[in-house]
Write a protein that holds these residues in place. Structure first.
Motif, PDB file in Angstrom:
ATOM      1  N   GLN A   1      49.532  26.024 -36.584  1.00  0.00           N
ATOM      2  CA  GLN A   1      48.831  27.047 -37.372  1.00  0.00           C
ATOM      3  C   GLN A   1      48.813  26.672 -38.852  1.00  0.00           C
ATOM      4  O   GLN A   1      47.786  26.788 -39.525  1.00  0.00           O
ATOM      5  CB  GLN A   1      49.507  28.408 -37.182  1.00  0.00           C
ATOM      6  CG  GLN A   1      49.310  29.011 -35.796  1.00  0.00           C
ATOM      7  CD  GLN A   1      50.148  30.263 -35.583  1.00  0.00           C
ATOM      8  OE1 GLN A   1      51.240  30.403 -36.156  1.00  0.00           O
ATOM      9  NE2 GLN A   1      49.656  31.168 -34.755  1.00  0.00           N
TER      10      GLN A   1
ATOM     11  N   ARG B   1      53.702  26.001 -32.073  1.00  0.00           N
ATOM     12  CA  ARG B   1      52.601  26.866 -32.522  1.00  0.00           C
ATOM     13  C   ARG B   1      52.579  27.124 -34.031  1.00  0.00           C
ATOM     14  O   ARG B   1      51.530  26.931 -34.670  1.00  0.00           O
ATOM     15  CB  ARG B   1      52.623  28.187 -31.772  1.00  0.00           C
ATOM     16  CG  ARG B   1      51.425  29.087 -32.115  1.00  0.00           C
ATOM     17  CD  ARG B   1      51.662  30.529 -31.640  1.00  0.00           C
ATOM     18  NE  ARG B   1      51.820  30.587 -30.210  1.00  0.00           N
ATOM     19  CZ  ARG B   1      50.837  30.842 -29.348  1.00  0.00           C
ATOM     20  NH1 ARG B   1      49.624  31.045 -29.791  1.00  0.00           N
ATOM     21  NH2 ARG B   1      51.084  30.910 -28.054  1.00  0.00           N
TER      22      ARG B   1
ATOM     23  N   PHE C   1      46.167  28.240 -28.013  1.00  0.00           N
ATOM     24  CA  PHE C   1      45.875  27.552 -29.269  1.00  0.00           C
ATOM     25  C   PHE C   1      44.365  27.452 -29.483  1.00  0.00           C
ATOM     26  O   PHE C   1      43.858  27.682 -30.591  1.00  0.00           O
ATOM     27  CB  PHE C   1      46.454  26.138 -29.256  1.00  0.00           C
ATOM     28  CG  PHE C   1      47.951  26.056 -29.369  1.00  0.00           C
ATOM     29  CD1 PHE C   1      48.767  27.154 -29.165  1.00  0.00           C
ATOM     30  CD2 PHE C   1      48.560  24.844 -29.676  1.00  0.00           C
ATOM     31  CE1 PHE C   1      50.145  27.062 -29.260  1.00  0.00           C
ATOM     32  CE2 PHE C   1      49.938  24.732 -29.788  1.00  0.00           C
ATOM     33  CZ  PHE C   1      50.733  25.849 -29.565  1.00  0.00           C
TER      34      PHE C   1
END
Length: 351
Positions: A261, A257, A303
């Motif tokens: 990002q 993650r 997500f």
């Protein structure tokens, strides 16, 4: 910098603007389920070959195309929009481990044709399917010494990589690939050789295919194996004007993650892909990993809800069950918005 004009998969950029596309899952994981022995890998054609070939999955496109076709069709039936050719190790460099470098071109053409036939079988006007010609990293690295006592030693040159990738690109396009996918990048210099070969092919042909670039963050350092951060990696490869850039392999969605990002932030003008593996090793799991289809699909849905992704799928350990769950989970989520069209009109890196 304006967006490239594609000769294939012209509809794909608009699709990615309007919905999240689903990439297939692991080829190797599915092949293992067939429990093929040495004789099955060899087939009649290579029954007397002088070296063991079990584990050479790319050879199966020649000896057991039915197996590869079955894997592709399983993922397409699960809802995949894009499927990868069985060519991760189909370069002369990788195939030299099996003394089969001379078969690399044939493997790529055959693999692309199998995937093309599967996509054509499942495509509809409302849901076209696309063949991604997969270019793996090769087992050798141009940036890192294989000898701890000699930091300057290398076991492959940029020119050797370029030549191997050029042959692969030519064969994949000949076989019917719609997209070129440079994936599982652990060494940026290897990837740059692949991108150089792709650019060379585009310049010398009448073709221009969408390119997807996917790096691999190997651990919690947030760097690929050759030392670059995600931001530095993007700066090194964005010159090719990829349709999408992303991360795959090495980490499950839970650990991936923060790097997705970061990439989503710095590559604001490009679509983002993410196809994690199925988590950490778990001997009690059917797939050998700890992220079940429900877990993986929930994480990728998160997500999507954060506006991070345009393409999602699965890597090592993922199955059609994972892809079906991902397809159902992200189907109602809007795709990540680009900042200013597909590419910045004034590229701050190029400037």
């Amino acid at each position: 910098m304006t967006a490239p004009t594609y000769t294939r998969a012209q509809a794909l950029p608009e699709i990615l603007k309007n919905r999240i596309a689903v990439l297939d899952g692991a080829m190797g994981t599915m092949i293992q389920r067939f429990k093929l022995d040495e004789a099955a890998y060899r087939g009649e054609r290579f029954k007397d070959f002088h070296k063991d070939v079990k584990g050479n999955n790319e050879l199966l496109s020649l000896t057991r195309p039915d197996v590869i076709r079955d894997v592709h069709e399983s993922y397409l039936a699960a809802g995949a929009d894009l499927i990868e050719t069985n060519t991760f190790g189909a370069t002369t460099i990788a195939q030299s481990d099996y003394d089969m470098a001379d078969l690399a071109r044939e493997m790529n053409v055959a693999s692309a044709r199998i995937a093309r036939e599967a996509c054509d079988k499942f495509s509809t006007p409302d849901k076209p399917r696309f063949v991604c010609g997969a270019l793996g990293p090769t087992p050798k690295t141009a940036s890192i010494s294989p000898d701890v006592n000699d930091a300057g030693a290398r076991n492959v040159t940029f020119e050797q990589l370029r030549a191997a990738y050029l042959e692969q690109v030519e064969a994949l396009v000949e076989g019917g690939a719609d997209v070129l996918l440079v994936e599982t990048i652990f060494d940026t210099l290897n990837a740059k050789a692949a991108l150089f070969a792709i650019d060379e092919y585009f310049a010398n042909s009448n073709e221009r295919l969408p390119v997807i670039i996917s790096g691999t963050v190997t651990d919690a350092s947030g760097r690929i194996l050759s030392g670059q951060t995600v931001t530095a990696f993007w700066a090194s490869v964005r010159h090719i004007q990829p349709l999408a850039v992303g991360l795959n392999c090495a980490l499950g969605a839970t650990l991936m993650r923060p790097y997705i990002q970061e990439l989503s932030k710095v590559a604001g003008d490009t679509f983002i892909s993410c196809y994690p593996n199925a988590g950490l090793p778990n001997p009690m799991s059917d797939t050998g990993f700890d992220e079940t289809p429900d877990v993986t699909s929930r994480l990728l849905r998160e997500f999507a809800a954060e506006g991070l992704v345009n393409i999602v799928g699965g890597c090592c350990g993922t199955t059609p069950q994972h892809i079906e769950a991902i397809h159902q989970s992200v189907g109602s989520q809007p795709p990540r918005n680009l900042k200013r069209g597909v590419f910045y009109k004034e590229d701050p890196v190029a400037a």
